[in-house]
Write a protein that holds these residues in place. Structure first.
Motif, mmCIF file in Angstrom:
data_model
loop_
_atom_site.group_PDB
_atom_site.id
_atom_site.type_symbol
_atom_site.label_atom_id
_atom_site.label_comp_id
_atom_site.label_asym_id
_atom_site.label_seq_id
_atom_site.Cartn_x
_atom_site.Cartn_y
_atom_site.Cartn_z
ATOM 1 N N THR A 202 0.814 -1.227 0.000
ATOM 2 C CA THR A 202 0.000 0.000 0.000
ATOM 3 C C THR A 202 0.843 1.272 0.000
ATOM 4 N N ILE A 203 2.171 1.142 0.036
ATOM 5 C CA ILE A 203 3.014 2.339 0.064
ATOM 6 C C ILE A 203 3.781 2.461 -1.250
ATOM 7 N N ALA A 204 4.348 3.628 -1.482
ATOM 8 C CA ALA A 204 5.051 3.915 -2.726
ATOM 9 C C ALA A 204 6.280 3.019 -2.884
ATOM 10 N N PRO A 205 6.564 2.580 -4.117
ATOM 11 C CA PRO A 205 7.740 1.723 -4.361
ATOM 12 C C PRO A 205 9.045 2.334 -3.861
ATOM 13 N N SER A 206 9.182 3.659 -3.950
ATOM 14 C CA SER A 206 10.418 4.308 -3.487
ATOM 15 C C SER A 206 10.606 4.143 -1.983
#
Length: 270
Positions: A202-206
């Motif tokens: 659910t979080i950004a790939p970065s």
């Protein structure tokens, strides 16, 4: 070369004294709960109560739905139990040299075994929890699978990581008592920085890339791959496998080196 030589010496000590190591670990587990009526049963109560609270907060109170198609409790328990073992073992290993100061003064005793006594005693409780994971899975319709055996691989990953970290922090702790408090704080922060209660998808790939620098990310997700998602470890990216093992081997080498350097001074400060 000196660090690699230390590693082989430490591994040789473990193998040659394996029976004594197991016996000391069992005695350590018994001694921790010797004054209580229910004995070692208390080693299981605290993780169970924590799991129950987490389940109530995240699934009942916050009304979280399934995670990647699986009930929250099925997804949560393997990662939590992996982290619970790691946090308990590293905290206990930190003060192990001071706890076993009487063994440090014995000329013929292999002092490098002391942190492993604490780690191994915690592992007895952890391995028993594998049956709890399987039981919960069966209740929710996740059957037994050959993938479950892969948990042994991730358990060994964690043991090697713990050995290196255990030697490192236990060697420093007698000279700097604040190390135990620092380790406890880092472990507490690590709980929330590891995908135990939250889904990393659910979080950004970065942000994920940064969090994956935590070696326990690899292990907690690996426990879920073994018991829930049924994926083999080689299905991870080669970079993820290579990073974990590079990090773990370096920590292992550093731990053996620091412990050997500090060991002659233990008797002077204890």
């Amino acid at each position: 070369m000196s660090m690699i030589k230390n590693q082989f010496i430490f591994l040789q000590d473990i193998f040659q004294n394996r029976k004594m190591l197991i016996q000391l670990s069992m005695n350590d587990l018994k001694a921790r709960f010797a004054s209580s009526i229910m004995g070692a049963f208390w080693a299981y109560v605290q993780p169970l109560m924590t799991m129950l609270v987490m389940w109530f907060v995240f699934q009942v109170a916050l009304n979280n739905g399934d995670v990647n198609g699986y009930p929250f409790i099925v997804w949560f328990v393997p990662g939590f139990l992996a982290w619970n073992f790691f946090s308990e073992a590293i905290n206990m290993a930190t003060n192990s040299v001071r706890d076993y100061s009487y063994l440090v003064r014995k000329i013929n005793f292999k002092v490098s075994l002391i942190p492993l006594v604490k780690i191994l005693s915690c592992s007895f409780v952890h391995l028993a929890f594998f049956f709890l994971i399987i039981f919960i899975n069966l209740i929710y319709g996740v059957g037994l699978s050959v993938y479950n055996l892969q948990a042994i691989y991730y358990f060994l990953c964690m043991m090697i990581l713990l050995c290196g970290l255990g030697w490192l922090v236990s060697a420093i702790a007698p000279f700097a008592p604040d190390v135990a408090a620092i380790v406890n704080i880092i472990v507490g922060m690590g709980f929330w920085a590891t995908p135990i209660c939250w889904n990393p998808d659910t979080i950004a790939p970065s942000i994920q890339m940064i969090l994956k620098l935590n070696p326990m990310y690899y292990i907690c997700q690996g426990y879920r791959d073994s018991f829930v998602f049924h994926r083999w470890f080689w299905e991870n990216t080669w970079q993820m496998n290579a990073y974990f093992w590079t990090f773990t081997i370096l920590v292992f080498l550093l731990g053996t080196f620091v412990f050997k350097k500090m060991r002659p001074q233990f008797a002077d400060v204890l």
